[in-house]
Structure formats: structure tokens, C-alpha cells
Design an enzyme around this catalytic site. Sequence first.
Site, mmCIF file in Angstrom:
data_model
loop_
_atom_site.group_PDB
_atom_site.id
_atom_site.type_symbol
_atom_site.label_atom_id
_atom_site.label_comp_id
_atom_site.label_asym_id
_atom_site.label_seq_id
_atom_site.Cartn_x
_atom_site.Cartn_y
_atom_site.Cartn_z
ATOM 1 N NE ARG C 37 -3.783 -2.510 1.592
ATOM 2 C CZ ARG C 37 -3.679 -3.550 1.134
ATOM 3 N NH1 ARG C 37 -2.401 -4.311 1.211
ATOM 4 N NH2 ARG C 37 -4.709 -4.431 0.827
ATOM 5 C CG ASP C 146 -24.426 9.634 6.642
ATOM 6 O OD1 ASP C 146 -23.962 8.598 7.040
ATOM 7 O OD2 ASP C 146 -23.519 10.365 5.938
#
Lengths: 207, 123, 280
Positions: C37, C146
Site C-alpha cells: 500500500r 449523516d
Amino acid sequence: MPIIKQHIAQVVDTDERERPRDLAGLVAELELDNPTARRWAARDLAEFQASSEVLIARLKREDDGSVRDAILTTLTRLGDTAAVAGLVECLRSEDAALRSEVIEAMKQLPEEVAPIMSGLLADADSDVRIFAVNILESLRHPQVEAWLAGVIEHDPHVNVCATAVDLLGEVGTPLSRPALELLKARFPDEPYICFAVDLALKRIGED
Amino acid sequence: MKRILIIDDAATVRLYHRNILEAAGYAVEEAVNGIEALEKVMQTPFDLYVVDINMPKLDGYGFLKEMRRQDIDQAPAIMVSTEAEADDRQRAYRAGANLYLIKPVKPAELLIHVHLLLGEVRA
Amino acid sequence: MAKITISEEDFQKFREYFYRKVGIQFENSKRYFVDKRLVERINATGAKDFRDYFTMLRFEASGAELQKLVNLMTVNETYFFREEYQFQCLVNSILGEITRNKKDKAPIRIWSIPSSSGEEPYSIVIYLLEHWPGLAQWDVEIISSDIDTNIIESARRGHYSARSVQYLPATLLKKYFKPNAGGYQISEDLRSAVEFTCVNLMDAADMRSYRKFDVIFCRNLLIYFDDLSRRQAAETFFDALNPGGFVCLGHSESMSRISSLFRVRKFPEAIVYQKPGVNL
């Protein structure tokens, strides 16, 4: 069903901050018994440039952690000379928790702290010098490596050097190798310094 | 195998203490500040703690006080500090430390105290 | 492009930094996973080698690159009863303490943020209905928020894939859902038990009406924020809670990297964070 749906706006009927939000009103609220009121006052004082000194004065005797937290957030927003000077005074506090909180706050002020860094690194109190190195950890400044190298070349206190080596292992470049070698020669009988220098040299690598 | 938690914000110090203690046969874990240390102790208590004083978020005094107050663990704790003043020593004992050592700690010095506090007699 | 390699020392240096900042500690056995990564990000950012990339990562004011890495190094998915031990903690420990300390009969207020597509707030409702006898004496309000209006719409609709409900016991699936259009439709009762709202956690004005909560679930969100935003979110939670109220974070998250405003509390099921209260 006792799980009830309530519209969010219906819950808070009034704003808790009822008193006038002018400078004098907020300064007075900083002295109230209710920590929630003090916390809100400290936060709202971020709107007033002239409030650093009064916030610092309160910080030194404030014993509620959440109020101290709000004061420090506001001081880092203000970031003026009075705020920085006051934070430096707090580095000399007997209160270890306050010192740590102040170090964290000063890390948020790289631009403002950089001009006084040389002075902090030359302070007569070795603890203040250690804290100065702690602050360097997150200072985004081209001088950081040179400052650290300076510390390990000249600082007589083993723990100031130890703190600087730890950071050099992370931010150092091969430019710092000679200073690291010198440090090992300055403290040949300190196993910790030898360990830390060897580790830093390994991490830094060769060019 | 006895488990020891090293609590220090400096990675080099943690590694130095870890190497000394692992070589002597202890299992070592690390935490970077008092809050992380409390979280680890709450999962599984350790046999001994090596605690730095100045750390962000929650310092060594705060960690020990909270651990002792919530009665999460009463195992021995060595406080290691850069400060040699009598007040600091007093403060460490009041917070619940069993021993106060000045940094940097020599390997033999650390080990002898660890053995003593764990009640282990070693040749 | 020259092939980028990560040396043992680079890995150690990165590992220590990531641990200090994020609180996730990679074992040596994760070396391949981490290296892969890192190389991906080094190439994507055009850094010339690890050292170059690490300097950028460390000193980038926005913290955006660190957040990219966190995204790559962690798995974020949502499903019913995810991290169930915290719901057990809620019904077996937390609510008991809250009701013991409550001075009035005002409803218990629970805030679940981010709502995402609704799995978490609905899991809380199911857990309360199934496992909390206190519902006979106490009213509960569940608010879930949210920042993304589309996802809130989807949460309100309450239609889920088989994957999303895979960890729900069959009896509960049968009780609260109906098979529908290749998935599962949550019952009207559950849908009407949760108030969904759209908020920006970073917007102080938005947050002013979020007060008097007893429990906040904020799992696997703050780990994706930069230092300053995380701290600000912790302050928002502090102000939104009643004294003695609780915050539950995700299992790979820790307040130790965020804020010292809360006390760490141990319950048999989980470790949670508590706003200091009058008698605490």
C-alpha cells in the site's frame, strides 16, 4: 412502542448561552462556578482578539479539564503574541497535565512558535528545553533538523539530547550523521544514548 | 511469562525498555499515553508498569491515579522521569507509583528493580 | 519509473509514525500488506522514494495523505449487528447506569452517527426491543445523522441486501424484515422508530440543536478525520452529551489519539468513553 420519534429541533428549546456575548460579559462568565458556562465563555472568546491574557490567567488556575481544553483551543485560534507568551509561561507550571496540554496546543502554532524556538531551546530550565523539542515534533519548519542537530551537539543535559535523538530518527537526513556521532562521543557511558544514536543512524540511512 | 506494559510517548524509549525486558524473558506491550494504557489494562491487566510522566492526552500521574482509583489494577508501577526534584518523587508516590527512577535508566538498574517488584529472585 | 522498495528501517519508521498518529499497530507479519500500500501511494503521489513520501506525509498540513493511507489500511463496511459487543454493552451495562443516575423521567436519547445506510441505528432499535427490559419504564429516542443526503434517503427506505443482514439471527430477520426485490425490507415499525437527519459534524451551527444525549455511537468515522477535525468532533460530542453520558467508538479507534475530555470506562462487554458527571 416506547421508542419514540422526536424531531431533532424540538429537543433544544433555548440556547444555553443566554447572557450577553460581549467581551466584558464573557470575561465575567469565565469566573462562574458552573464549568459548562466557563467552557462556553472560553469558546466564544475566540471572537475577541484582546482576550488572550485573561484566558491565560484563567488557564493557570482552572481545574476543570473540559474548560482548560476549550481555553487552549481558543488560544490556538487567537495565536497572538500574548497567547504564545502565556503558553510559554505555562510550560514552567508544576502541573504536569497542564504542561502536556500546553505542549499540544503549541504544536498547533508552528508559525507563531518558530520565532521563539531558539530561545526555548536555550532556556536555563532543562525541562523547558525538553518541552521545546517535544513541540518540534509537529512543527512544519525548514529549520527543524538544524535545531535538533544543534541540541544534540551542544546541550549538556542528557535527557534533552535523548528527546532530540528520538525525533531525529524520524525526521533526520544524512546531514545529521556527524552530530549523532558526536553525541555518542559526548555520552560514552550512557547505554540509552548509544542505543538511541545507533537506532537513529540506522533509520536515517546513508545518502 | 510475566507481562509488562511500557507507557511512553517516545518510540526510542519504548524500544530501549522493550529490548531490555524481552531479553530478560518478559512479554512486553506498549502504549503512547495514559489513555491508551488504560484501554490496554482494561482489556487485560499486566504484572508491572513502566510509566513515563510527561505524555500527551493523559500523563503518567493521571494514568496511575485513574488505574488505582477505578481499581483496575494494583500491580507495581515504576515511574521513570527526567525530573530529579523531591516534589516529583512525592507526587509519583501519591499517584500510586511503587518506585521512581530517573531517566535514562541503565539496563541492570531497570532489571534489578523489575525483579524485586515482581518478587523474583534471580541469580 | 524506478521500482520503489521499502526497506526494513522504512517499514519500522512508518509503523511507529502510523501507530502514534492513528493508534493502529502493524505486526511484522503485516509487512507485505503495508509495503504494498505504501508503494501504491508513493507511485500515486509521484514521490521519488520512501523518504520523499514520508516527509510529505509527515508535514502535509491538511493530513489528506494520512487519511488516504488510513482508508487503504482499514476495512470499512457496515452491516447489521456489526461490533455487536457494543450493543450488548448498551443493554447490559450502559443503560442501567444511565437510568440509575437520571433525576427525571425524560426519554433516554441515543445518537448514531454516521447513519450510513441505517444498519447501525436499526440494530440499536432491534437490540433494545429484544434485550432491554427497561423499555417497559423508559422512553427512548434514537436520532441518526449523516452528511450524505442520498445515504439518508436509503436509510429511511430501509431496504437491504442479503450480505447486509447476514449476521442477524434468522428469527430476528423473520421478525423485522420481509423478503423483497432480491433483498430485505425492514418493517414499518422500525423505520418509524428512528429520526434520520442530515448534519455536518464540523458545522457548529448545525450542531447547536444536538444536545442532551445519553449515548453516542460514532464508530469507524473519526479514524478517517484529520487531527483537528477529530478533536473538534470530540468537543461536539462532549457538548451534545448529558453529564455522565457515553461515547462508543469503533473497535480500531481510540480516544487516546483524539481527546482527553472523556474518562475511559470498562464494562464487562466493552471499553467506552464517558463525559465526567456530577458524581464521577
